[in-house]
Structure formats: structure tokens, C-alpha cells
Design a protein around this motif. Structure first.
Motif, PDB file in Angstrom:
ATOM      1  N   PRO A 208     -22.959  15.496   9.012  1.00  0.00           N
ATOM      2  CA  PRO A 208     -23.681  14.245   9.030  1.00  0.00           C
ATOM      3  C   PRO A 208     -24.726  13.944   8.657  1.00  0.00           C
ATOM      4  N   SER A 209     -25.600  15.224   8.430  1.00  0.00           N
ATOM      5  CA  SER A 209     -26.740  14.681   8.389  1.00  0.00           C
ATOM      6  C   SER A 209     -27.732  14.602   7.307  1.00  0.00           C
ATOM      7  N   MET A 210     -26.282  14.914   5.725  1.00  0.00           N
ATOM      8  CA  MET A 210     -26.791  14.222   5.175  1.00  0.00           C
ATOM      9  C   MET A 210     -25.793  13.380   4.450  1.00  0.00           C
TER      10      MET A 210
ATOM     11  N   LEU B 235      -9.368  -0.550   8.711  1.00  0.00           N
ATOM     12  CA  LEU B 235      -7.997  -0.191   9.386  1.00  0.00           C
ATOM     13  C   LEU B 235      -8.317   1.435   9.295  1.00  0.00           C
ATOM     14  N   ILE B 236      -7.572   2.621   9.513  1.00  0.00           N
ATOM     15  CA  ILE B 236      -7.790   3.333   9.691  1.00  0.00           C
ATOM     16  C   ILE B 236      -5.855   3.920   9.601  1.00  0.00           C
ATOM     17  N   ASP B 237      -5.672   4.844   8.216  1.00  0.00           N
ATOM     18  CA  ASP B 237      -3.712   5.115   8.834  1.00  0.00           C
ATOM     19  C   ASP B 237      -3.867   6.468  10.223  1.00  0.00           C
ATOM     20  N   SER B 238      -3.554   6.328  11.268  1.00  0.00           N
ATOM     21  CA  SER B 238      -3.595   7.174  12.955  1.00  0.00           C
ATOM     22  C   SER B 238      -2.053   7.603  12.969  1.00  0.00           C
ATOM     23  N   HIS B 239      -1.316   7.365  12.594  1.00  0.00           N
ATOM     24  CA  HIS B 239      -0.065   7.561  12.779  1.00  0.00           C
ATOM     25  C   HIS B 239       0.422   7.643  14.074  1.00  0.00           C
ATOM     26  N   GLY B 240      -0.151   6.820  15.016  1.00  0.00           N
ATOM     27  CA  GLY B 240      -0.221   7.139  16.404  1.00  0.00           C
ATOM     28  C   GLY B 240       0.247   6.028  16.910  1.00  0.00           C
ATOM     29  N   CYS B 241       0.667   4.808  16.526  1.00  0.00           N
ATOM     30  CA  CYS B 241       1.704   3.567  17.382  1.00  0.00           C
ATOM     31  C   CYS B 241       2.169   2.966  17.036  1.00  0.00           C
ATOM     32  N   GLU B 242       2.683   2.281  17.352  1.00  0.00           N
ATOM     33  CA  GLU B 242       3.853   1.460  16.625  1.00  0.00           C
ATOM     34  C   GLU B 242       3.254   1.117  15.238  1.00  0.00           C
ATOM     35  N   VAL B 243       4.253   0.856  14.488  1.00  0.00           N
ATOM     36  CA  VAL B 243       3.920  -0.222  13.299  1.00  0.00           C
ATOM     37  C   VAL B 243       4.202  -1.456  13.430  1.00  0.00           C
ATOM     38  N   VAL B 244       3.495  -2.420  12.737  1.00  0.00           N
ATOM     39  CA  VAL B 244       2.940  -3.362  13.715  1.00  0.00           C
ATOM     40  C   VAL B 244       3.401  -4.942  12.789  1.00  0.00           C
ATOM     41  N   ASP B 245       3.733  -5.875  13.031  1.00  0.00           N
ATOM     42  CA  ASP B 245       4.523  -6.934  12.253  1.00  0.00           C
ATOM     43  C   ASP B 245       4.150  -7.033  11.244  1.00  0.00           C
ATOM     44  N   PRO B 246       2.962  -7.449  10.398  1.00  0.00           N
ATOM     45  CA  PRO B 246       2.726  -7.613   8.964  1.00  0.00           C
ATOM     46  C   PRO B 246       3.082  -6.270   8.395  1.00  0.00           C
TER      47      PRO B 246
ATOM     48  N   ALA C 214     -17.756   7.749   7.009  1.00  0.00           N
ATOM     49  CA  ALA C 214     -17.353   8.338   8.526  1.00  0.00           C
ATOM     50  C   ALA C 214     -16.234   8.719   8.777  1.00  0.00           C
ATOM     51  N   VAL C 215     -15.322   7.985   8.727  1.00  0.00           N
ATOM     52  CA  VAL C 215     -13.937   8.166   8.727  1.00  0.00           C
ATOM     53  C   VAL C 215     -12.977   9.191   8.174  1.00  0.00           C
ATOM     54  N   TYR C 216     -14.171   9.865   6.904  1.00  0.00           N
ATOM     55  CA  TYR C 216     -13.367  11.082   6.946  1.00  0.00           C
ATOM     56  C   TYR C 216     -13.799  12.677   7.131  1.00  0.00           C
ATOM     57  N   ARG C 217     -15.175  11.958   7.939  1.00  0.00           N
ATOM     58  CA  ARG C 217     -15.650  12.750   8.688  1.00  0.00           C
ATOM     59  C   ARG C 217     -15.652  12.895   9.700  1.00  0.00           C
ATOM     60  N   ASN C 218     -15.125  12.227  10.357  1.00  0.00           N
ATOM     61  CA  ASN C 218     -14.435  11.854  11.572  1.00  0.00           C
ATOM     62  C   ASN C 218     -13.204  12.684  11.763  1.00  0.00           C
TER      63      ASN C 218
ATOM     64  N   SER D  57      -4.109   6.082   1.515  1.00  0.00           N
ATOM     65  CA  SER D  57      -4.862   4.900   2.828  1.00  0.00           C
ATOM     66  C   SER D  57      -6.217   4.847   2.006  1.00  0.00           C
ATOM     67  N   ASN D  58      -6.042   4.210   2.098  1.00  0.00           N
ATOM     68  CA  ASN D  58      -7.800   3.625   1.193  1.00  0.00           C
ATOM     69  C   ASN D  58      -9.213   2.909   1.855  1.00  0.00           C
ATOM     70  N   TYR D  59     -10.070   4.004   2.448  1.00  0.00           N
ATOM     71  CA  TYR D  59     -11.478   3.880   2.907  1.00  0.00           C
ATOM     72  C   TYR D  59     -12.516   2.774   2.106  1.00  0.00           C
ATOM     73  N   LEU D  60     -12.299   3.598   1.114  1.00  0.00           N
ATOM     74  CA  LEU D  60     -13.979   2.762   0.358  1.00  0.00           C
ATOM     75  C   LEU D  60     -13.723   2.995  -1.251  1.00  0.00           C
ATOM     76  N   ALA D  61     -14.403   2.893  -1.975  1.00  0.00           N
ATOM     77  CA  ALA D  61     -13.313   2.811  -3.777  1.00  0.00           C
ATOM     78  C   ALA D  61     -14.979   3.407  -3.813  1.00  0.00           C
ATOM     79  N   PHE D  62     -14.531   4.148  -5.513  1.00  0.00           N
ATOM     80  CA  PHE D  62     -15.434   4.765  -6.393  1.00  0.00           C
ATOM     81  C   PHE D  62     -16.213   4.163  -7.460  1.00  0.00           C
ATOM     82  N   GLU D  63     -17.707   4.307  -7.230  1.00  0.00           N
ATOM     83  CA  GLU D  63     -17.514   3.760  -8.858  1.00  0.00           C
ATOM     84  C   GLU D  63     -17.084   3.757 -10.247  1.00  0.00           C
ATOM     85  N   ALA D  64     -16.899   5.188  -9.944  1.00  0.00           N
ATOM     86  CA  ALA D  64     -16.154   5.798 -11.389  1.00  0.00           C
ATOM     87  C   ALA D  64     -14.333   5.819 -11.204  1.00  0.00           C
ATOM     88  N   SER D  65     -13.923   4.607 -10.608  1.00  0.00           N
ATOM     89  CA  SER D  65     -12.246   4.418 -11.121  1.00  0.00           C
ATOM     90  C   SER D  65     -12.944   3.118 -12.072  1.00  0.00           C
ATOM     91  N   THR D  66     -11.439   3.505 -13.049  1.00  0.00           N
ATOM     92  CA  THR D  66     -11.481   2.423 -14.511  1.00  0.00           C
ATOM     93  C   THR D  66     -10.062   1.654 -14.356  1.00  0.00           C
TER      94      THR D  66
END
Lengths: 248, 285
Positions: free
Chosen positions: A14-16, B227-238, A35-39, B150-159
Motif C-alpha cells: 500500500p505504500s507504493m 459500488l463494490i461487488d460483494s455478494h454479501g446481501c440481497e439483490v437491489v431493486d434496480p 484501493a478496492v482491489y488492495r482491500n 465488475s469494473n472499479y476503474l478504467a485503463f488508459e490502454a483500453s481501445t
């Protein structure tokens, strides 16, 4: 360095700095998203270690355990995706881990917990009926070789590991007394059973893997003159740990 | 040992659940709307004992979907031959109705990271992922389904867009797709895109299974929803609404409820399967 090498290093440390080229939808850098992935990595591996070492967890407490797991998982990330076997390096790690040095028996307890897991996932086998052994003429028995169940495990320690394990797993267990202990793990069906062996039994059982019954008995009796064969065989038979007798 | 000769050739277009050992006796007593079960391949790679024995019992009664979480199909390195061999051993004796894996990586340089890590979408990754899928399908001797992440971020390298990437993968490998509707919702929220447009452009004719699961809500560094894909609760209405839209395009598809952390008592999980059952039934009418 490849992209995934950089990503992996930053995940575990995490310090990187964040890997380059990761963006949020506005094109901004995105520490909290990374941090989602780190966590996920740290939490899922800590949870796997908690499941593997329930007695270590009890002995050191939640805060110590999680801090220790955080160091362990970075030094020893899993080598395979089979999380039920994660933690093989824990006994060696605990030997070296400075804050755990005050509790000398921790590495052997970790070894015992690993052995229980190995037993739980080991191949199935069928035990011989106890009377097969009892009905065998003594001279034939002495030259015979015994096959042992894949689910059978043994752990020996200069510490009272069976008593420590028991007192942490069930209420009302007797207080541990300072003594060396040899522990047998068997799996009669699906639940591993943990039993205290009499002195000398571990020598006997270890020798059974490579020697005849008579030779194994001699090895044990030589080191432990009052070695109790009856109790030892009783423990093996009760746990279904003898799977075959091969007459020679 | 029980005979586990093949009984089920395909998953039914009905609800299934991710199997958890604590639900074994409930499922054997009364599975309710649940018609099939999904297991994580890696949990059944031991040599024996209760996990394998329970799986053999379940396979007598239910079609089983084997869902891998450790092949690292999106990895830069070659697939791990030891892990592939373990997977083939499981697939060979179990002969499941379906096998699926993720568009993600989890192993690098002998480290298994126990998470589904993201892949940029470009020609380089497309060629690599397609090669890995062909290798898996050849080695296992069957088609696999590939799941959208599930995506949390995007890559500059994506085309290219994820949907186009998946369509290209299908064209190159003839694999099928596992459409995780919760992942679509999570990714679209996190990327500020429209989940309905994603579903509308998804190559639905290749969907062999749908996943539904719960997610957690957080905020990113700039206060936007994360949003974080946790599989730890009910499926939400949306997500249920997005599911209804999805099956209006795909037609009836085997639909899995995933619940992997803070696993509830059986009736709560069965109630989620009931909801999927009702949505599928409404479609048929």
C-alpha cells in the motif's frame, strides 16, 4: 516490467504509488478505486487465514491476528488458487515473527491446525475391522506391514499442544500441564478427530510407514521402555487409520 | 461411493444458487424454487472428505455448474498447467452441466491474489484472452462461458468497449457468455455509463447463464458513487429491474443468485431464488 507485475506489486504494498494509466470516468487518478482491489486481496486472504487457524486466532486475539496476517499475506501470498490449503508457511513464519516470540508453542499449534485441514481434505479410505488385527497370530503380525489412511496425521511437540488445542476448542477441557505431547489426527468419516497419543506412539507410527510391525514396536520400545502398544493400536483402530495388513 | 454418471446435460432456464455447505440439509430436504447449483471449482480440488462426498450427493439430484475463480484467463503469463490439470480432473469425474470462468486475472508470477483483477480492452489483451480460452476449451474438451467483470476503474490502454471485446472473444473462440447483471449495474454506475444501453448492445444470443448478486455502496475520492461487488446481501431493486429487461432480450436463461459473504439462512437465499423464478415465469406467459 509488465503491467501486471506493476499492478501486483502495488496491490501488495500500500505504500507504493498506483500503477500508471488507471483512471476514473472523468480521467482523474483514482486511489480509492484502486484501493478496492488492495482491500479485496488483503481482506480475503486474512479471512482465509482466520478460517485455517481458529486456535491461533483465539490465542493471540483478533487485533494481533489481523496485523500478523497482514504481514504474512505479503511475505507469503498463496501459491495456488486452492484457498483451503493456504497458510502452509505459517509455522515457519511464527518461528521468526518477533512479536510472537513470547508464545513458544504457536508454531506447533499452527502445525496442528494445518494437519487437521490436510486430514479433512485427504482422500477417502476404508479401515480394516479391528478383529482382523486382534485375530492375527502374533508371529504373523510381527512380520506384517500396516497401511495407514491418507487422512491420518501426526504432530509432535515439546509443548502440551493437545491440551492447548482442546482448551481453546471446547469448554471444560482440563488446564494444560507443561509436558511434551504427541497428537494423532484421524478421520473416521468426515470429521477429523484429534487424540493425545501415549509416549513413544509417534515413533511407532512413523516407523510403520517403512518397517514391519515388529520392527516398529522395537523402535518405540527402545526409546520409550513403557511404550503402550494397546492404547496406541486402540487409537489407530478407533480412528479408522489402518487400511490394510500386508502379510510378508 | 455413489455412481455419478451424467444425469444432466444442461442447466435449466430456472433459478439456481451458489452452493454453501451450511445449506446442504436444507437443499436436500426442500430446494424450493432452486433447480440447479453452482460451485466454485477451487473448493472441490481436495482429494476427498466431506466436500467431495456432498458434491457427489448433490450431483445425483441437481444439475451442477462449475464456476472457476482461479484460472486467471486475463493473465499475461501462460495458464498454470497444474491448475488446469486439477480443473480437468474435477470436470472429468463430475461431468457438470456447465463450466464458466471470469474475464479477469488473479495469478501473477506464482502469486495467487484471490481477487478478480481487471484487464484493459485492446488488441493485445484480446489476442491473449482468446488464446487462453481456446486452450481451456481444447484441454477440457468442452465449451466454456466467460463472465463480464465488475469494473472499479478504467485503463488508459483500453481501445474498445467491453461489449465489443466480449463479442470479439466469442467470434474468435466460440465460447459462450455468462452475463452478470449485477456486474453490469456496478460497472455502469462506477463508469458513469448506462446499464440498459450495455444490455441492449450485449450479444445476448451467446448468453448461457445469468448471475445476480448483492453489492456494497461507497464513494470514490471525488464523492461519486462507487459500488463494490460483494455478494454479501440481497439483490437491489434496480438490478432486478435490469434483470427483467435483460431476460426480455435473452428469453429464459438459467439464473444464479450469488451470496458468498455473510451467507444467510436458507429461507432468505431461497426467497431471492423465488424472485428470479417469478421474473422468469412472467416472461413465459
Amino acid at each position: 516490467m509488465t503491467d501486471q507485475t506493476e499492478f501486483t506489486a502495488a496491490l501488495l504494498d500500500p505504500s507504493m504509488a498506483l500503477p500508471a494509466g488507471l483512471l476514473d470516468p472523468k480521467g482523474l487518478p483514482t486511489p480509492k478505486r484502486f484501493a478496492v482491489y488492495r482491500n479485496n486481496v488483503a481482506v480475503s486472504l486474512t479471512d482465509a487465514l482466520e478460517a485455517a487457524f481458529p486456535v491461533i486466532y483465539k490465542l493471540v486475539g483478533p487485533d494481533f491476528f489481523r496485523a500478523m496476517a497482514g504481514i504474512y499475506l505479503r511475505q507469503h501470498p498463496p501459491k495456488t488458487p486452492m484457498m483451503m490449503f493456504y497458510g502452509q508457511d505459517m509455522p515457519a513464519f511464527l518461528q521468526q515473527f518477533e512479536p510472537a516470540q513470547k508464545i513458544g508453542y504457536l508454531p506447533d499449534i499452527a502445525q496442528l491446525e494445518l494437519a487437521i485441514r490436510q486430514s479433512y481434505h485427504a482422500a477417502d479410505s476404508s479401515a480394516i475391522a479391528p478383529d482382523v488385527l486382534q485375530n492375527m497370530p502374533p508371529d504373523q503380525l510381527m512380520t506384517a506391514r500396516l497401511s495407514l489412511a491418507p487422512s491420518m496425521q501426526m504432530v509432535t511437540s515439546p509443548w502440551p499442544i493437545h491440551a492447548i488445542w482442546q482448551v481453546n476448542m471446547s469448554s471444560g477441557a482440563p488446564k494444560p500441564q507443561m509436558q511434551a505431547e504427541e497428537v494423532l489426527i484421524t478421520r473416521p468419516e468426515y470429521d477429523p478427530q484429534v487424540a493425545l497419543l501415549p509416549p513413544g506412539a509417534a515413533t511407532f507410527i512413523t516407523a510403520l510407514r517403512t518397517k514391519s510391525f515388529g520392527e516398529a514396536f522395537s523402535d518405540a520400545a527402545e526409546l520409550t521402555p513403557d511404550f503402550d502398544l494397546t492404547i496406541t493400536l486402540g487409537a489407530l483402530l478407533a480412528g479408522g487409520a489402518i487400511t490394510n495388513i500386508i502379510e510378508t | 461411493m455413489l455412481d455419478t454418471s451424467p444425469c444432466f446435460d444442461a442447466l435449466p432456464a430456472k433459478p439456481g444458487v451458489g452452493y454453501k455447505p451450511q445449506h446442504f440439509s436444507d437443499i436436500m430436504k426442500d430446494p424450493g424454487p432452486v433447480c440447479w447449483l453452482e460451485i466454485h471449482a477451487e473448493n472441490y480440488m481436495g482429494d476427498g472428505g466431506r466436500p467431495i462426498a456432498q458434491l457427489k450427493h448433490l450431483a445425483q439430484r441437481f444439475p451442477i455448474s462449475v464456476h472457476g475463480v482461479g484460472l486467471s484467463i486475463g493473465g499475461e503469463a501462460q495458464l498454470d498447467p497444474d491448475h488446469l490439470a486439477r480443473l480437468k480432473h474435477l470436470i472429468d469425474w463430475l461431468n457438470p452441466a456447465s463450466f464458466s470462468e471470469h474475464l479477469a486475472w488473479s495469478t501473477h508470477d506464482t502469486h495467487f491474489l484471490n481477487d478478480l483483477l481487471p484487464v484493459p480492452y485492446n488488441e493485445t489483451s484480446l489476442a491473449r484472452v482468446a488464446d487462453h480460452i481456446k486452450h481451456v476449451q481444447d484441454f477440457l474438451g468442452r465449451q466454456m462461458l466467460l463472465e463480464n467483470p465488475s469494473n472499479y476503474l478504467a485503463f488508459e490502454a483500453s481501445t474498445m468497449a467491453e461489449v465489443d471485446f466480449l463479442a470479439q472473444i466469442v467470434a474468435r473462440t466460440e465460447c459462450g457468455l455468462l452475463l452478470d447483471v449485477n456486474n453490469v449495474f456496478v460497472s455502469a454506475t462506477n463508469q458513469h455509463t448506462d446499464p440498459v444501453s450495455y444490455i441492449n448492445s450485449f450479444p445476448v444470443e451467446y448468453v448461457g447463464e445469468i448471475h445476480l448478486g448483492g453489492h456494497d455502496e461507497d464513494k470514490d475520492d471525488h464523492g461519486a458513487p462507487l459500488l463494490i461487488d460483494s455478494h454479501g446481501c440481497e439483490v437491489v431493486d434496480p438490478v432486478w429491474a435490469l434483470y427483467a429487461h435483460t431476460i426480455s432480450r435473452t428469453g429464459p436463461v438459467p439464473t444464479l443468485i450469488e451470496w458468498d459473504t455473510d451467507v444467510p439462512e436458507w429461507p432468505i437465499l431461497a426467497a431471492e431464488a423465488d424472485r428470479a423464478d417469478a421474473a422468469l415465469a412472467a416472461l413465459v406467459q
